[in-house]
Design a protein around this motif. Structure first.
Motif, short mmCIF file in Angstrom:
data_model
loop_
_atom_site.label_atom_id
_atom_site.label_comp_id
_atom_site.label_asym_id
_atom_site.label_seq_id
_atom_site.Cartn_x
_atom_site.Cartn_y
_atom_site.Cartn_z
N GLN A 1 -1.32 6.03 -4.59
CA GLN A 1 -1.24 4.47 -4.94
C GLN A 1 0.25 4.44 -5.57
O GLN A 1 0.33 4.94 -6.78
CB GLN A 1 -2.51 4.06 -5.63
N ALA A 2 0.95 3.81 -5.05
CA ALA A 2 2.24 3.61 -5.54
C ALA A 2 2.34 2.38 -6.54
O ALA A 2 1.34 1.47 -6.14
CB ALA A 2 3.52 3.42 -4.52
N PRO A 3 3.33 2.06 -7.15
CA PRO A 3 3.41 0.99 -8.25
C PRO A 3 3.29 -0.25 -7.27
O PRO A 3 4.02 -0.32 -6.33
CB PRO A 3 4.53 1.12 -8.97
N GLY A 4 2.49 -1.40 -7.29
CA GLY A 4 2.55 -2.46 -6.72
C GLY A 4 1.94 -2.32 -5.17
O GLY A 4 2.06 -3.56 -4.38
N LYS A 5 1.39 -1.31 -4.86
CA LYS A 5 1.12 -1.23 -3.79
C LYS A 5 -0.46 -0.75 -3.43
O LYS A 5 -1.07 -0.11 -4.56
CB LYS A 5 1.93 -0.11 -2.87
N GLU A 6 -1.05 -0.76 -2.33
CA GLU A 6 -2.58 -0.57 -2.12
C GLU A 6 -2.50 1.01 -2.05
O GLU A 6 -1.72 1.60 -1.55
CB GLU A 6 -3.29 -1.35 -1.00
N ARG A 7 -3.66 1.47 -2.61
CA ARG A 7 -4.16 2.91 -2.27
C ARG A 7 -4.04 3.21 -0.86
O ARG A 7 -4.48 2.56 -0.14
CB ARG A 7 -5.37 3.43 -3.01
N GLU A 8 -3.54 4.34 -0.48
CA GLU A 8 -3.39 4.81 0.97
C GLU A 8 -3.79 6.05 1.25
O GLU A 8 -3.76 6.95 0.48
CB GLU A 8 -1.90 4.53 1.50
N PHE A 9 -4.00 6.34 2.44
CA PHE A 9 -4.59 7.62 2.86
C PHE A 9 -3.30 8.63 2.94
O PHE A 9 -2.41 8.22 3.32
CB PHE A 9 -5.32 7.58 4.18
N VAL A 10 -3.54 9.97 2.63
CA VAL A 10 -2.63 10.92 2.62
C VAL A 10 -2.92 11.99 3.54
O VAL A 10 -2.38 12.59 4.54
CB VAL A 10 -2.25 11.52 1.24
#
Length: 125
Positions: A39-48
């Motif tokens: 999860q990057a600042p200001g973004k939604e958590r995403e699959f890696v």
């Protein structure tokens, strides 16, 4: 129940490498698929990335394919992600997740039941 503790995050220059580790407790680790999300600042958590219970199957987000490698050591109850050729856009908090109800890879957050607290990865340009 499964407890997950991530480690290995830090500050690295673009083009560098880091290896994240996720140590698990609990008896179901060996049968659980494991995943990494970020999860990057200001973004939604995403699959890696995700790995099956045996380590025989892996799956990656397009954004990290060819640069990141997920692996696991069931004897040590640990899952890893080796991150190479890091880019500033890889900066995020990285989370480890466990899927004890299935040994197969999954890319959605809802498929995972247990989560670690996260470790910060910062890539400078």
């Amino acid at each position: 129940q499964v407890q997950l503790v991530e480690s290995g995050g830090g500050l690295v220059q673009a083009g560098g490498s880091l290896r994240l580790s996720c140590a698990a407790s609990g008896r179901t680790f060996r049968s659980s698929a494991m995943g990494w999300f970020r999860q990057a600042p200001g973004k939604e958590r995403e699959f890696v990335a995700a790995v099956s219970w045996s380590g025989g199957r892996t799956f990656y987000a397009d954004s990290v394919k060819g640069r990141f490698t997920i692996s696991r050591d069931n004897a040590k109850k640990t899952v890893y992600v080796q991150m190479n050729s890091l880019k500033p856009e890889d900066t995020a908090v990285y989370y480890c997740a466990a899927r004890p109800d299935s040994g197969e890879v999954a890319t959605t957050q809802l498929a995972y039941e247990y989560w670690g607290q996260g470790t910060q990865v910062t890539v400078s340009s």
